[in-house]
Design an enzyme around this catalytic site. Structure first.
Site, mmCIF file in Angstrom:
data_model
loop_
_atom_site.group_PDB
_atom_site.id
_atom_site.type_symbol
_atom_site.label_atom_id
_atom_site.label_comp_id
_atom_site.label_asym_id
_atom_site.label_seq_id
_atom_site.Cartn_x
_atom_site.Cartn_y
_atom_site.Cartn_z
ATOM 1 N N ASP A 167 0.811 -1.213 0.000
ATOM 2 C CA ASP A 167 0.000 0.000 0.000
ATOM 3 C C ASP A 167 0.848 1.268 0.000
ATOM 4 O O ASP A 167 0.313 2.371 -0.081
ATOM 5 C CB ASP A 167 -0.947 0.016 1.210
ATOM 6 C CG ASP A 167 -2.226 -0.775 0.933
ATOM 7 O OD1 ASP A 167 -2.312 -1.369 -0.155
ATOM 8 O OD2 ASP A 167 -3.122 -0.786 1.786
ATOM 9 N N ASP A 205 -12.043 36.154 -35.116
ATOM 10 C CA ASP A 205 -11.535 34.795 -34.901
ATOM 11 C C ASP A 205 -12.372 34.020 -33.897
ATOM 12 O O ASP A 205 -12.380 32.783 -33.918
ATOM 13 C CB ASP A 205 -10.083 34.839 -34.410
ATOM 14 C CG ASP A 205 -9.115 35.268 -35.503
ATOM 15 O OD1 ASP A 205 -9.507 35.195 -36.677
ATOM 16 O OD2 ASP A 205 -8.000 35.690 -35.176
ATOM 17 N N GLY A 225 -5.571 21.101 -33.284
ATOM 18 C CA GLY A 225 -6.249 19.993 -33.948
ATOM 19 C C GLY A 225 -6.605 20.341 -35.383
ATOM 20 O O GLY A 225 -6.515 19.507 -36.285
ATOM 21 N N LEU A 226 -6.983 21.612 -35.612
ATOM 22 C CA LEU A 226 -7.282 22.040 -36.973
ATOM 23 C C LEU A 226 -6.021 22.003 -37.828
ATOM 24 O O LEU A 226 -6.053 21.605 -38.994
ATOM 25 C CB LEU A 226 -7.862 23.460 -36.956
ATOM 26 C CG LEU A 226 -8.238 24.039 -38.324
ATOM 27 C CD1 LEU A 226 -9.297 23.176 -38.998
ATOM 28 C CD2 LEU A 226 -8.723 25.475 -38.179
#
Length: 509
Positions: A36, A274, A409-410
């Site tokens: 633990d 934008d 991501g774009l």
């Protein structure tokens, strides 16, 4: 209790460790079997602390179960006090040690140790980590905090920040600055960096700032009842909530509200062309109740997103999140199973996820960008730089954190779209070495099916699958789902390019 690959919260003794590790002059004696001690890694590896947590484990082994494990605990307590000389100690059992029923609290009380000892009764098989932190702080405050004269000038206690907390260190700095701007000093911050002696001075403050309800609400309720200290109900995450927090502090103290927004970078973007790129983005929220509630308000009112779903994993906050979800006209998801969350995300097909480290992994698998808004988190969410979530600077950090996955991501999508071009295909080399780029060697596209059948036994043909990848990532999942529904309703078994564009025209009406 069930076994799981991932879990949003650890057992309650980990919550107690978060409180003990946050404090100074406090030591935690944990009755626990060998193994633990893994919890130490959470602080030294994930949070990157430069010292071990102040925890002594009894670390009994299987062969010790037939002997006197209680005596092992007593020995550990005595040796821990002799070695560390703490101002106070807390004692308890891990989930495994709870089964042998040795009663650490009762044993420690009978030992007559020369410092206050706080016994912890944490039901390991019914409750989780946040409850353990909340209950531990409450028990410490209840034992040590006493009524005392108020400070001559107006002061507040900051309640709730712990070790292994999501940006807690920097939130303390931000909230301290907000209060000082109004003329309010911080009396004690607890448990983060507090000593047991500091806890005895909590009653000198005029009110309490409850920073994180998950880990500090029980203590604040007790101090309101026993010490006559009101506490704030608004968590200042986001521009609107920070403004409301300042007003709430003004109402409690009678001081005029003051808030310097000159550092705020969000308004200029909100008024720019934008910003329309973000307007209406469909987002799904999941995490601890406090951060989800804050994120929902920011997403809708400050970023212009559409919240399509939300939920939390800590059932103590379920009532609040269900009420909030009703306000947003969505169904709340209250679960501690990440597979339930993944299924809901697949069903809703959002354009962005605001979640935990778990949702970050889910987003990677599903191709959906994700920003982390809540614990549990990994090492990248314990930055060395100043990176709060609360206050004005916190609003700036949140804005960056949420916008960047969409923007980057774009960029990735555009690179993928143009990967067949002369400069961008896999064999072309770096783009700034364009003069050395090699022409792409064309290979015939296979005409056979490249994907497995869907649940409805609908098959995507290779040309349709290729065309689907040209659709931006943040709507691709929705386009796939709509096309499959369109095909199923018309009895079409194979989706071609024509089917894809027919579905697009149908849903555009």
């Amino acid at each position: 209790m069930k076994l799981s690959v991932w879990t949003y919260e650890g057992p309650p003794h980990v919550g107690a460790m978060r409180v003990a590790t946050a404090m100074k002059g406090l030591h935690y004696v944990l009755h626990a079997p060998q193994g633990d001690t893994y919890a130490d890694l959470l602080f030294t590896m994930i949070e990157r602390r430069n010292h071990r947590p102040p925890v002594t484990y009894t670390t009994f082994q299987a062969r010790d179960l037939g002997s006197d494990t209680a005596n092992l605990f007593k020995t550990a307590c005595k040796e821990a006090y002799d070695r560390f000389q703490p101002q106070a100690m807390i004692v308890g059992a891990s989930c495994t040690a709870e089964l042998i029923q040795d009663d650490p609290g009762g044993m420690a009380e009978l030992m007559g140790l020369p410092c206050p000892v706080v016994p912890l009764e944490l039901p390991s098989y019914q409750r989780k980590e946040n409850f353990g932190a909340d209950e531990t702080l409450f028990q410490i405050v209840r034992m040590l905090a006493k009524p005392t004269d108020r400070t001559t000038h107006i002061t507040a206690n900051l309640i709730g920040p712990t070790a292994l907390g999501f940006r807690h260190r920097d939130d303390i700095t931000e909230i301290t600055a907000l209060l000082e701007e109004m003329g309010v000093s911080v009396n004690v911050c607890a448990p983060f960096d507090a000593t047991p002696e500091d806890i005895t001075r909590l009653g000198a403050a005029h009110f309490n700032v409850l920073m994180y309800p998950e880990t500090g609400e029980a203590a604040c309720r007790w101090m309101e009842r026993e010490l006559g200290q009101p506490y704030t109900k608004i968590v200042p995450i986001g521009v609107g909530a920070t403004q409301d927090f300042v007003k709430e502090v003004a109402e409690i103290t009678g001081l005029p509200p003051k808030l310097d927004t000159s550092r705020l970078r969000l308004p200029w973007y909100s008024s720019s062309v934008d910003s329309t790129y973000l307007t209406g983005k469909r987002v799904f929220l999941f995490g601890d109740g406090t951060h989800v509630a804050a994120a929902a308000r920011i997403a809708r009112d400050e970023m212009g997103f559409e919240v399509v779903g939300m939920g939390c994993y800590n059932r103590e906050m379920a009532r609040n999140i269900r009420a909030l979800a009703k306000e947003f006209n969505v169904e709340a998801l209250i679960t501690e199973d990440y597979l339930d969350v993944e299924a809901r995300i697949e069903e809703l097909a959002p354009e962005m996820i605001l979640g935990t480290q778990m949702e970050r992994h889910i987003g990677k698998r599903l191709g959906i960008p994700c920003a982390v808004i809540s614990a549990p988190v990994h090492v990248q969410d314990f930055p060395a730089r100043y990176s709060p979530q609360m206050g004005i600077e916190g609003a700036n950090v949140i804005f960056d954190t949420w916008v960047h996955p969409l923007v980057m991501g774009l960029e990735e999508h555009l690179l993928h779209m143009f990967r067949d071009d002369f400069e961008f295909h896999d064999d072309a080399g770096a783009s700034h070495h364009g003069h050395a780029a090699k022409a792409r060697v064309e290979t015939p596209e296979p005409t056979e099916v490249q994907t497995t059948p869907t649940d409805d036994n609908i098959i995507w043909l290779a040309d349709a699958e290729k065309e689907l990848k040209k659709i931006p990532f943040f709507v691709r999942g929705k386009a796939r789902r709509n096309t499959e529904i369109f095909a199923a309703e018309r009895g079409v078994q194979e989706i071609s390019i024509d089917t894809l564009y027919e579905a697009k025209a149908h849903y555009a009406r």
